[in-house]
Design an enzyme around this catalytic site. Sequence first.
Site, short mmCIF file in Angstrom:
data_model
loop_
_atom_site.label_atom_id
_atom_site.label_comp_id
_atom_site.label_asym_id
_atom_site.label_seq_id
_atom_site.Cartn_x
_atom_site.Cartn_y
_atom_site.Cartn_z
CG ASP A 25 -2.10 0.90 1.10
OD1 ASP A 25 -2.34 1.41 -0.02
OD2 ASP A 25 -2.80 1.13 2.11
CD1 TRP A 30 7.45 6.32 -2.89
CD2 TRP A 30 6.94 6.72 -5.05
NE1 TRP A 30 8.62 6.31 -3.62
CE2 TRP A 30 8.33 6.56 -4.94
CE3 TRP A 30 6.38 6.99 -6.30
CZ2 TRP A 30 9.18 6.64 -6.04
CZ3 TRP A 30 7.24 7.08 -7.39
CH2 TRP A 30 8.61 6.90 -7.26
NE ARG A 38 -4.35 6.99 -6.99
CZ ARG A 38 -4.21 6.72 -5.69
NH1 ARG A 38 -3.92 7.69 -4.84
NH2 ARG A 38 -4.39 5.50 -5.24
CB SER A 70 -8.76 -5.26 -3.20
OG SER A 70 -9.42 -4.03 -3.39
CB THR A 71 -13.17 -7.81 -4.84
OG1 THR A 71 -13.07 -7.78 -3.40
CG2 THR A 71 -12.81 -9.19 -5.33
CD GLU A 72 -13.36 -5.07 -1.44
OE1 GLU A 72 -12.16 -5.41 -1.44
OE2 GLU A 72 -14.29 -5.89 -1.34
CG ASN A 73 -7.96 -1.89 -5.22
OD1 ASN A 73 -7.05 -2.71 -5.06
ND2 ASN A 73 -8.20 -0.94 -4.34
NE ARG A 193 -2.83 -1.55 4.38
CZ ARG A 193 -4.09 -1.61 3.98
NH1 ARG A 193 -4.88 -2.55 4.46
NH2 ARG A 193 -4.58 -0.74 3.12
C1 IPE Z 1 -5.45 -2.72 -0.30
O1 IPE Z 1 -5.11 -1.39 -0.43
C2 IPE Z 1 -5.44 -3.37 -1.66
C3 IPE Z 1 -4.13 -3.53 -2.27
C4 IPE Z 1 -2.97 -3.22 -1.73
C5 IPE Z 1 -4.14 -4.10 -3.58
P1 IPE Z 1 -6.22 -0.24 -0.55
O2 IPE Z 1 -5.48 1.03 -0.68
O3 IPE Z 1 -7.18 -0.58 -1.61
O4 IPE Z 1 -6.96 -0.35 0.87
P2 IPE Z 1 -7.83 0.69 1.67
O5 IPE Z 1 -8.87 1.22 0.73
O6 IPE Z 1 -6.91 1.78 2.13
O7 IPE Z 1 -8.40 -0.08 2.81
C1 IPE Z 2 -1.52 0.29 -3.39
O1 IPE Z 2 -1.33 1.67 -3.42
C2 IPE Z 2 -1.79 -0.28 -4.77
C3 IPE Z 2 -3.18 -0.69 -5.00
C4 IPE Z 2 -4.14 -0.66 -4.13
C5 IPE Z 2 -3.49 -1.18 -6.32
P1 IPE Z 2 -2.51 2.69 -3.41
O2 IPE Z 2 -2.89 3.01 -4.82
O3 IPE Z 2 -3.63 2.22 -2.56
O4 IPE Z 2 -1.83 3.95 -2.75
P2 IPE Z 2 -2.43 4.96 -1.71
O5 IPE Z 2 -2.97 4.14 -0.57
O6 IPE Z 2 -3.51 5.71 -2.42
O7 IPE Z 2 -1.28 5.82 -1.31
MG MG Z 3 -4.06 2.42 -0.59
#
Ligand code: IPE
Ligand code: IPE
Ligand code: MG
Length: 245
Positions: A25, A30, A38, A70-73, A193
């Site tokens: 994460d 970053w 992003r 994730s399934t939520e992404n 994490r």
């Molecule tokens: C968890 O990160 C999923 C992955 C690293 C692929 P998220 O950034 O999606 O999680 P939340 O939304 O902060 O819980």
């Molecule tokens: C993790 O980084 C990668 C995925 C969830 C695919 P994020 O994209 O969630 O990065 P932040 O949490 O927004 O910084």
């Molecule tokens: Mg994240």
Amino acid sequence: MFFKKKKIEEIDLLHLPQHIGIIMDGNGRWAKKRGLPRSAGHKAGAEALKKIITEANNLGVKYITVYAFSTENWKRPKEEVDYLMSLLLDYLRNAEKTLAGENVVIRAIGSRKELSQEIQKQIIKTEEFTKNNTGIVMNIALNYGAREEITNAVKEICAEAVNRVIDTSDITENVIENHLYTKNQPDVDLLIRTSGEQRLSNFMLWQVSYAEMWFTDKLWPDFKPADLRCAIVDFQNRGRRFGGV
Ligand code: IPE
Ligand code: IPE
Ligand code: MG
């Protein structure tokens, strides 16, 4: 620096975690810190991952599961989802060359039917290409959600019960495990994490039941092999009791 170096030397190679899970994460933050889109964070994150897999494999870790999507992404803007998918496709394609050369077995875990045909085909190809390797097993959690995984297991077991393949009284924890994506793999011992968040975000809810959790404020693209070694040393200094004394 001295502290870190000392920790590296402290790793007990005979008592490594068998299975490491990583919630990678912080890619977006970053990039934001650097005034970049992003997508640049995701690209840097994919580079960081290669080094971590190499390190884990060299140390002799047997299984590693990395949370890639994730399934939520899917809730993210289409442009970001598309970029992540193209990056994952590239990763799977190149993994045949780069990581397979390092003897890595690559598997994708998660629901495949929502993924593009191109990615689904590449997953099959990469899995097939690396299946006889003997090094670390790398599960890429791609369109993965633990609730989806467990729901799917329940559906399959119910179907078996209805068709009298199994009796409900024979449903054990083992039976459930055999219907998870991680069938025949050990539970996660060490869960890492990055980015300072301390939550599971639907990652391997069953498999992390007794995992040691290790959190760092470092953002994923900044996570280095030395950080992995630190996490392993910390893991080795914990007292695991599994409910006993
Ligand atoms: C968890 O990160 C999923 C992955 C690293 C692929 P998220 O950034 O999606 O999680 P939340 O939304 O902060 O819980
Ligand atoms: C993790 O980084 C990668 C995925 C969830 C695919 P994020 O994209 O969630 O990065 P932040 O949490 O927004 O910084
Ligand atoms: Mg994240």
